[in-house]
Design a protein around this motif. Structure first.
Motif, PDB file in Angstrom:
ATOM      1  N   ILE A   1      31.902 -34.068  50.279  1.00  0.00           N
ATOM      2  CA  ILE A   1      32.858 -34.436  49.247  1.00  0.00           C
ATOM      3  C   ILE A   1      32.148 -34.353  47.917  1.00  0.00           C
ATOM      4  CG2 ILE A   1      32.385 -36.897  49.626  1.00  0.00           C
ATOM      5  CD1 ILE A   1      35.236 -37.492  48.711  1.00  0.00           C
TER       6      ILE A   1
ATOM      7  N   GLN B   1      45.842 -33.678  53.619  1.00  0.00           N
ATOM      8  CA  GLN B   1      44.730 -32.977  54.261  1.00  0.00           C
ATOM      9  C   GLN B   1      44.841 -33.099  55.780  1.00  0.00           C
ATOM     10  OE1 GLN B   1      40.925 -35.089  53.640  1.00  0.00           O
ATOM     11  NE2 GLN B   1      42.121 -36.892  53.053  1.00  0.00           N
TER      12      GLN B   1
ATOM     13  N   LEU C   1      36.030 -31.649  50.519  1.00  0.00           N
ATOM     14  CA  LEU C   1      36.989 -32.397  49.715  1.00  0.00           C
ATOM     15  C   LEU C   1      36.446 -32.431  48.298  1.00  0.00           C
ATOM     16  CD1 LEU C   1      39.618 -34.056  49.690  1.00  0.00           C
ATOM     17  CD2 LEU C   1      38.242 -36.098  50.096  1.00  0.00           C
TER      18      LEU C   1
END
Length: 296
Positions: free
Chosen positions: A240, A75, A257
């Motif tokens: 996330i 990432q 994420l």
């Protein structure tokens, strides 16, 4: 460095020579790699790199791993630490499927568990499956809820994930297709800021076989993620999401994420990030937290 590749394994299982092997796999593709940064000895390491797209780096790293029991996340280095966590409960934050365990007290665990399996694999509509399973519990004494609760266990790493992110200022939300009776208790136990789930109805003595409408489903989880981000002025990139079932796919796909955790096949195949081998602390390592920073 523009990007980072994080390698994560169960404690003590990450070989010290592995970053060099991965570097040797990335370099011929045009990547420039930096010095490995160990987040936890023999457990998690960051490998900074530039000159290669994250998807290419991840694919090359998986080939180099050659089936080793190691999870990886590639990432951008910037913005790794998220300000909002949204997590599924059953088989994600807790080790069991609470509805299946509740059904055991009606002698229906196997029948209910089969419907759960098909629903979590995306084979049948979640809301329909939930109503069908709950209807089978009509007349079950409410004391079965307390008995089921006695057997609930947190997933390894769950409390560290939630309390560490909360200590860093993140809002931590539990979003479950299960029931608020359980999410309220799990939220207090693990340290979540808020919880969102279905309301299981009873008459004070027995379950009525119904849930309050509308059903909290896949779309509800996504809507909750978007609402919580909007209320805090956060872009979705600052969130996330983690889950294991088909009703988690929308929020996993929308979050900055999105993580499939020990997930059902349909979810593992769709999510870009998978945690197949490590516990939930992997989500902290993926954000660049060091083991020394974890809140136990």
């Amino acid at each position: 460095m523009q990007h980072v590749l994080t390698l994560i394994a169960p404690p003590g299982a990450l070989p010290g020579a592995l970053p060099a092997r991965i570097r040797d796999a990335l370099t011929p593709l045009g990547a420039d790699t930096g010095t490995p940064d160990w987040l936890s000895e023999a457990e998690a390491v960051d490998l900074p790199f530039t000159g290669l797209a994250t998807e290419q780096a991840e694919a090359a790293a998986r080939l180099a791993l050659d089936g080793a029991a190691v999870d990886l996340v590639a990432q951008p280095a910037e913005g790794r630490r998220k300000k909002l966590l949204i997590a599924d409960m059953d088989s994600t934050i807790v080790t069991s499927e609470t509805l299946d365990e509740l059904a055991a007290y009606a002698g229906l665990k196997e029948r209910v568990a089969e419907i759960t399996r098909r629903s979590m694999n995306g084979e049948i509509d979640f809301a329909t499956a939930l109503r069908e399973r709950v209807a089978m519990l009509r007349g079950l004494d409410v004391s079965a809820l307390e008995e089921t609760w006695k057997g609930v266990r947190l997933m390894p790493g769950a409390e560290a994930l939630v309390r560490t992110m909360a200590a860093g200022g993140a809002h931590c939300a539990l979003a479950s297709g299960g029931f608020t009776w359980f999410t309220s208790r799990v939220a207090r136990w693990a340290g979540f800021t808020s919880h969102h789930a279905n309301i299981l109805e009873d008459d004070g003595r027995v379950l009525t076989g119904t849930v309050a409408e509308p059903v909290f489903d896949r779309d509800s989880k996504l809507a909750t993620l978007k609402r919580l981000c909007a209320e805090r002025g956060l872009p979705l990139a600052d969130s996330i999401a983690v889950g294991d079932g088909a009703n988690d796919l929308a929020m996993i796909g929308a979050a900055g994420l999105g993580v499939a955790y020990h997930a059902k096949p349909v979810v593992a195949a769709s999510a870009r990030v998978r945690v197949d081998h490590s516990d939930l602390r992997a989500l902290l390592f993926a954000q660049g937290y060091r083991a020394a920073e974890f809140v136990a």
